[in-house]
Structure formats: C-alpha cells, structure tokens
Motif scaffolding. Structure first.
Motif, short mmCIF file in Angstrom:
data_model
loop_
_atom_site.label_atom_id
_atom_site.label_comp_id
_atom_site.label_asym_id
_atom_site.label_seq_id
_atom_site.Cartn_x
_atom_site.Cartn_y
_atom_site.Cartn_z
N VAL A 155 55.89 -20.78 -34.33
CA VAL A 155 54.68 -19.96 -34.20
C VAL A 155 53.83 -20.50 -33.05
O VAL A 155 53.48 -21.68 -33.01
N VAL A 156 53.55 -19.62 -32.09
CA VAL A 156 52.77 -20.00 -30.91
C VAL A 156 51.53 -19.11 -30.84
O VAL A 156 51.49 -18.03 -31.44
N PRO A 157 50.48 -19.55 -30.13
CA PRO A 157 49.24 -18.77 -30.07
C PRO A 157 49.47 -17.37 -29.50
O PRO A 157 50.31 -17.17 -28.62
N TYR A 158 48.70 -16.44 -30.01
CA TYR A 158 48.75 -15.06 -29.50
C TYR A 158 47.76 -14.96 -28.35
O TYR A 158 46.57 -15.21 -28.51
N LEU A 159 48.27 -14.58 -27.18
CA LEU A 159 47.44 -14.53 -25.97
C LEU A 159 47.19 -13.11 -25.49
O LEU A 159 46.52 -12.89 -24.48
N GLY A 160 47.72 -12.12 -26.21
CA GLY A 160 47.56 -10.73 -25.79
C GLY A 160 48.62 -10.33 -24.77
O GLY A 160 49.34 -11.17 -24.24
N GLY A 161 48.71 -9.03 -24.51
CA GLY A 161 49.69 -8.54 -23.55
C GLY A 161 51.11 -8.58 -24.10
O GLY A 161 51.35 -9.00 -25.25
N VAL A 162 52.07 -8.15 -23.28
CA VAL A 162 53.47 -8.10 -23.73
C VAL A 162 54.41 -8.77 -22.73
O VAL A 162 55.63 -8.69 -22.88
N SER A 163 53.90 -9.44 -21.72
CA SER A 163 54.75 -10.01 -20.67
C SER A 163 55.70 -11.07 -21.22
O SER A 163 56.89 -11.10 -20.86
N ASN A 164 55.23 -11.94 -22.09
CA ASN A 164 56.11 -12.96 -22.67
C ASN A 164 57.20 -12.32 -23.52
O ASN A 164 58.35 -12.75 -23.51
N PHE A 165 56.82 -11.29 -24.25
CA PHE A 165 57.78 -10.57 -25.08
C PHE A 165 58.87 -9.94 -24.21
O PHE A 165 60.07 -10.09 -24.49
N VAL A 166 58.48 -9.26 -23.17
CA VAL A 166 59.43 -8.55 -22.30
C VAL A 166 60.40 -9.53 -21.64
O VAL A 166 61.59 -9.22 -21.47
N ASN A 167 59.93 -10.72 -21.31
CA ASN A 167 60.75 -11.68 -20.55
C ASN A 167 61.56 -12.66 -21.41
O ASN A 167 62.29 -13.47 -20.87
N ASP A 168 61.42 -12.57 -22.74
CA ASP A 168 62.11 -13.53 -23.60
C ASP A 168 62.66 -12.80 -24.83
O ASP A 168 61.90 -12.34 -25.69
N MET A 169 63.98 -12.73 -24.94
CA MET A 169 64.62 -12.02 -26.04
C MET A 169 64.41 -12.70 -27.40
O MET A 169 64.62 -12.09 -28.44
N THR A 170 64.01 -13.97 -27.38
CA THR A 170 63.79 -14.68 -28.66
C THR A 170 62.34 -14.58 -29.12
O THR A 170 61.95 -15.20 -30.11
N PHE A 171 61.55 -13.82 -28.40
CA PHE A 171 60.10 -13.75 -28.61
C PHE A 171 59.74 -12.55 -29.49
O PHE A 171 60.16 -11.42 -29.23
#
Length: 310
Positions: A155-171
């Motif tokens: 569990v990591v902090p929620y920073l908003g946006g979707v860029s980390n999600f889009v760039n990481d399949m494990t996210f």
C-alpha cells in the motif's frame, strides 16, 4: 413628474429584487465534476434564484475540510460524506453537522485494477503482490483490512491522477467509478473496477449538509435550498449536457466527452431501485454507525435521527 415616479418605481423594484436574493454559500469537497452536477444545474437553470437565493458554489480540492467549515460557520451548506459526518459529530458536540440530501445511494468509491491481471474480486487485489495506491487513513481502507486481513499488496500513498497506474501493470488504485477509469482508458489502459460498496461498506456520498444552528434558526432557508437542489438534480439526471458544458469550462482538466460519459456511468448509483433521489434511511445510517464503532473510529453511538433530516 411622471418620469420621476417611473424612475422611483424602477429603483424600488430593483432594490426589492436585490434584497430578495439571500446570499448562500455552498462548499464542495472537490472540483466541478459530474458528482456535483445537480447543484450546478440548480444554479445554472435558475432554480436557486427562483427561491430567492443567491447561491455561491465554492469549489474544493484534496483535503478541503468542509465538515469543519460548516461547524465553524464559515459556510452555510457543504458537501460531506456520511462517514466523516459521523466522525464529526463524535468529536464536536456543539453545533453539530446534519445531512439533508444524499446524492449517491450507492457509494462510487472503487479500486481500479488492470484488466490483464484477471482479478475476480477486491480480495484478490489485497492478497496478491503489486502496489495499491490508497489513503490508509480512510474508513473504507480500514474496513477492507478488517475484512481481508493484512494486505499482501504494498500500500502506497494516493497522489491523484492515473499516470502511475497507466505505466505500471502491477499498480492498482482508489478512485471514483467515473473520472479515474475514463481517464485511464483514454490513456490506453484496460481497467477493471471493484466497487467498495459491494464489500458491505456503503456510506452515503456527496451529502448536502448544514448545521443544527442553521436548521433551528433558518428553517425556511434550508427548505428553499432543498427544493431547488431537488429540481437541479432532476434536471441534471434528465439532461446533463448544458450543465456539463458549464462545468467543463470551470474544470479544464476534464474534457466534455469525459463529463458526459461520467454522467451516464454515475446515474445507476444515484437512481437506485426503491429510493428517490436524495433520500436516506435510518437503517443505512445505523449500519454505518455500527461499522464505524467496530473500526474504533468513534466512541459514541449516535441515533440516525441525530445524523440526518427526514
């Protein structure tokens, strides 16, 4: 003489009309987005004005303390969530905040995952490796940990946006069923969403609230705001296009196409079987109180009648 009388009459009418528009502040807990569509529609379509109100809608942002703003008489009305209202009443015994109108009958909170991971349930997210971006202090996170046990996912902090999600399949990440999935899909991701409400934690969300002081001293004002708000939501649910165009000008981070799609997605969570728009029940509030008590987030056990106005 006739001209002077006409001028005086015109001035009197203008003055009377101005005086009839009672200034009202409504604080949102986020930017202009479809979850607030009915409030903006009530303003845009003149429903507040027809009630003699001059309503100023104040946009919010991450962490906007709308409950505290109400309790401290900084605003007249505000948007809150049912769980934070209960916590507020537990801590603040003076000038309590009470709910008037609940937009979402089913909570739109989700955990968004990559479809390629083939998760079958929200439990799979918690019991598999990877990353989960979520605010660990939120009541629904604590509820999920209580239900599923200590998470295997990091569990990591929620920073908003979707860029980390889009760039990481494990996210995976928290979000609303409206904006985040549409933004991720627009960026090329394939998503699968799990509604937290389906796991049993389903607080009313986008709740219009005011204080006991306002309810006691300005009951007519409260009724006027409620009447216009109901009209606004009826109009928005019937035809959101004009209001979406207005909100898209206020919130340029979201394009009009996304506004329109999000309005369609959220509709089944607002208009649910056996309910009317804005309605609330004792059972729902009592259940939430017991859940919050079990999570040790509150010490008192307020009655439903203490929390909302029927």
């Amino acid at each position: 003489m006739k001209t002077m009388i006409t001028l005086l009459f015109s001035m009197l009418m203008t003055s009377t009309a101005f005086a009839a528009n009672t200034p009202v502040t409504l604080a949102l807990n986020w930017k202009a987005e479809p979850e607030f569509g009915g409030f903006y529609a009530a303003s845009l379509q003149g429903f507040y004005k027809a009630q003699g109100l001059d309503v100023k809608v104040l946009e919010g942002g991450s962490g906007t303390p709308t409950v505290q703003m109400l309790a401290n008489n900084k605003v007249d009305f505000a948007i809150v969530s049912a769980d934070e209202l209960i916590i507020s009443q537990d801590k603040n015994k003076v000038n309590k905040v009470k709910a008037l109108f609940a937009v979402y009958q089913k909570s739109p909170y989700i955990v968004m995952t990559h479809a390629e991971r083939n998760f079958k349930s929200l439990k799979d997210v918690f019991t598999n490796e990877g990353f989960l971006s979520m605010q660990s202090g939120l009541p629904y996170y604590q509820y999920l940990v209580q239900k599923f046990g200590k998470p295997k996912v990091r569990v990591v902090p929620y920073l908003g946006g979707v860029s980390n999600f889009v760039n990481d399949m494990t996210f995976s990440q928290q979000g609303f069923i409206t904006i985040e999935p549409l933004s991720a899909e627009k960026a090329g991701a394939k998503v699968k969403n799990f509604l937290i409400a389906d796991e049993g934690f389903n607080p009313y969300l986008v709740v219009l609230a005011t204080t006991e002081e306002t309810l006691k001293n300005k009951p007519e004002l409260v009724q006027k705001v409620l009447t216009a708000t109901r009209e606004g939501w009826a109009q928005y649910l019937k035809d959101p296009k004009a209001t979406n165009e207005h909100m898209a000008k206020l919130n340029k981070a979201i394009d009009l196409e996304t506004f329109n799609k999000a309005a369609d997605i959220q509709k089944p969570l607002i208009e649910t079987a056996g309910t009317t728009v804005g309605s609330m029940t004792d059972d729902r509030w009592d259940t939430l109180v017991q859940q919050m008590k079990k999570l040790k987030l509150i010490k008192s056990t307020p009655k439903a009648s203490d929390l909302y106005v029927k």
